[in-house]
Structure formats: structure tokens, C-alpha cells
Scaffold this active site. Sequence first.
Site, PDB file in Angstrom:
ATOM      1  N   ASP A  62      -2.465  -3.199   7.211  1.00 24.59           N
ATOM      2  CA  ASP A  62      -2.067  -4.431   6.533  1.00 24.59           C
ATOM      3  C   ASP A  62      -1.720  -5.489   7.584  1.00 24.59           C
ATOM      4  OD1 ASP A  62      -1.201  -6.255   4.603  1.00 24.59           O
ATOM      5  OD2 ASP A  62       0.789  -5.385   4.469  1.00 24.59           O
ATOM      6  N   ILE A 113      -2.854  -2.808  -2.858  1.00 27.34           N
ATOM      7  CA  ILE A 113      -3.568  -1.577  -3.185  1.00 27.34           C
ATOM      8  C   ILE A 113      -2.626  -0.617  -3.898  1.00 27.34           C
ATOM      9  CG2 ILE A 113      -4.929   0.340  -2.250  1.00 27.34           C
ATOM     10  CD1 ILE A 113      -5.243  -1.513   0.330  1.00 27.34           C
TER      11      ILE A 113
HETATM   12  P1  G4P Z   1       0.361  -1.505   8.928  1.00 24.47           P
HETATM   13  O1  G4P Z   1       0.741  -1.355  10.379  1.00 24.47           O
HETATM   14  O2  G4P Z   1      -0.255  -0.242   8.401  1.00 24.47           O
HETATM   15  O3  G4P Z   1      -0.428  -2.718   8.650  1.00 24.47           O
HETATM   16  O4  G4P Z   1       1.663  -1.541   8.071  1.00 24.47           O
HETATM   17  P2  G4P Z   1       2.747  -2.653   7.739  1.00 24.47           P
HETATM   18  O5  G4P Z   1       3.863  -2.457   8.699  1.00 24.47           O
HETATM   19  O6  G4P Z   1       2.117  -3.971   7.598  1.00 24.47           O
HETATM   20  O7  G4P Z   1       3.126  -2.140   6.292  1.00 24.47           O
HETATM   21  C1  G4P Z   1       4.417  -2.085   5.763  1.00 24.47           C
HETATM   22  C2  G4P Z   1       4.465  -1.075   4.612  1.00 24.47           C
HETATM   23  O8  G4P Z   1       3.749  -1.604   3.494  1.00 24.47           O
HETATM   24  C3  G4P Z   1       3.788   0.256   4.936  1.00 24.47           C
HETATM   25  O9  G4P Z   1       4.496   1.278   4.260  1.00 24.47           O
HETATM   26  C4  G4P Z   1       2.417   0.134   4.281  1.00 24.47           C
HETATM   27  O10 G4P Z   1       1.903   1.402   3.975  1.00 24.47           O
HETATM   28  C5  G4P Z   1       2.775  -0.667   3.037  1.00 24.47           C
HETATM   29  N1  G4P Z   1       1.637  -1.409   2.477  1.00 24.47           N
HETATM   30  C6  G4P Z   1       1.024  -2.488   3.015  1.00 24.47           C
HETATM   31  N2  G4P Z   1       0.054  -2.928   2.180  1.00 24.47           N
HETATM   32  C7  G4P Z   1       0.042  -2.096   1.119  1.00 24.47           C
HETATM   33  C8  G4P Z   1      -0.728  -2.055  -0.095  1.00 24.47           C
HETATM   34  O11 G4P Z   1      -1.622  -2.857  -0.354  1.00 24.47           O
HETATM   35  N3  G4P Z   1      -0.423  -1.073  -0.973  1.00 24.47           N
HETATM   36  C9  G4P Z   1       0.570  -0.156  -0.754  1.00 24.47           C
HETATM   37  N4  G4P Z   1       0.770   0.760  -1.688  1.00 24.47           N
HETATM   38  N5  G4P Z   1       1.327  -0.168   0.384  1.00 24.47           N
HETATM   39  C10 G4P Z   1       1.059  -1.131   1.304  1.00 24.47           C
HETATM   40  P3  G4P Z   1       5.528   2.172   5.039  1.00 24.47           P
HETATM   41  O12 G4P Z   1       6.757   1.396   5.333  1.00 24.47           O
HETATM   42  O13 G4P Z   1       4.796   2.779   6.195  1.00 24.47           O
HETATM   43  O14 G4P Z   1       5.862   3.254   3.986  1.00 24.47           O
HETATM   44  P4  G4P Z   1       4.990   4.409   3.306  1.00 24.47           P
HETATM   45  O15 G4P Z   1       4.639   3.900   1.963  1.00 24.47           O
HETATM   46  O16 G4P Z   1       3.746   4.655   4.147  1.00 24.47           O
HETATM   47  O17 G4P Z   1       5.913   5.550   3.316  1.00 24.47           O
END
Ligand code: G4P
Length: 186
Positions: free
Chosen positions: A100, A154
Amino acid sequence: MDDKKFYVSYNSVHKLVKKLSGELLASGYDPDVIVAIGSGGFIPARIMKTFINRPIYAVGISYYGIDKKHKDHPTKIQWIDEVQSQLEGKKVLLIDEVDDTRATLAYCVGELLKFSPEEIAVLVLHNKNKEKDVEFPVEIKRYFAGMELADLWIKYPWDADDIEVHTDNEKQMLDALAKEGKELYT
Ligand code: G4P
Ligand code: MG
């Protein structure tokens, strides 16, 4: 169903991972280990193991702490400890569900590089075509995305409350796209 959301079923996740495993093989990259970024990378990484059969190490990195508060930068909530030496000189396949802003991925790559792997390849189910907050370090030479998407939210199956409704939402979305001549999973 929400038109601004992109629904992904478990079957579609499986298909994307299988396709990606083929691209990995075709590229000549033969990873020694998989590193899954939790929690979104866990299920894709496990499916990848079905196709490439490599051990999985899990790391937990999040922008959101266990208190669910948004942090200034990604932080480790769980990390490789005694097995970190396992990455030295190894070819790593780093898996997450979505690229993202790239903040989490790039941070994780930077931390893993400290363990002196031979190479790190990054693999995600979906890449959002948008301006990224961070770029990957130059050490990243291989990058695999199962699908390129616009900046949509997503909906992954593991977040679904009712998985039947979720799967049906994806079907409706895919049927509408097929009417426009767009076949997403071939
Ligand atoms: P990136 O490096 O993969 O781009 O991650 P980024 O820090 O931008 O993303 C912050 C959180 O938002 C991440 O979750 C990512 O998985 C989640 N995210 C970003 N876009 C989407 C989307 O379109 N749909 C969903 N469902 N999630 C999204 P995280 O803090 O790593 O938590 P986790 O859910 O993986 O446990
Ligand atoms: Mg994630």
C-alpha cells in the site's frame, strides 16, 4: 456490497499465490526461506509453502500497536530472535498481502538486511498503484505482485464476518467486470 471495495475470496488468494509461485520459478529465484509479515502475510505465505515447500519465519510489524493506536512509524510486535542467524547468506522470500504505502514492507526489508541475507525478494498479493511513502532499498532486485490495483480498499477473506456473503460479493464484482470484458483470474 460496497462498490468502492475490492473483494478477494480465499480461492482467489490461492490462485494468486499459485500464479506467483510460477512467476518465481520462471524468474530463476529459488528462495531458501519464506519470511511472512503478520498478520496479512501469514495465509499467503502458508499457501506459498504448498508450491515451493520452504520453511516459514514469521515477523509481526504493524503501524498499529496492540493498543490499536496508530504509531508514527511501523513497529515490531514480534520478531525473529534465535532464528535470525538462519537468514545469513540465505535467499529470502518476503511475503505480505498488500503493498500500500510501502512503509511496513520497506521497514521490514531494512531490518532483515541487517541479518546479511544473500538476497531478499518481495512478494505481495496486491500492489496499489499510487505514490508510495517510501521506496525499497537498492538491495531489492526482485519484486512480485499478483495483481496491480488502483488505490481501492481491498477486502480480504480473513477479515470477513460472514464468509459466504464475502465470497458472494466477490462473485458479483467479478461478474460485473466480466461483462466489461475484464477477466481478473484466468
Ligand atoms: P505496506 O508496507 O504493506 O504498504 O503497508 P502499510 O504500512 O501501508 O499498511 C498499513 C496497514 O494497512 C497494514 O496492516 C496493511 O496490511 C493494511 N492495508 C493497507 N491497504 C489495505 C487494504 O486495501 N485492505 C486491507 N484489508 N488492509 C490494508 P498491518 O498494520 O500490517 O496489519 P495486518 O492487517 O497485516 O495485521
Ligand atoms: Mg499487513
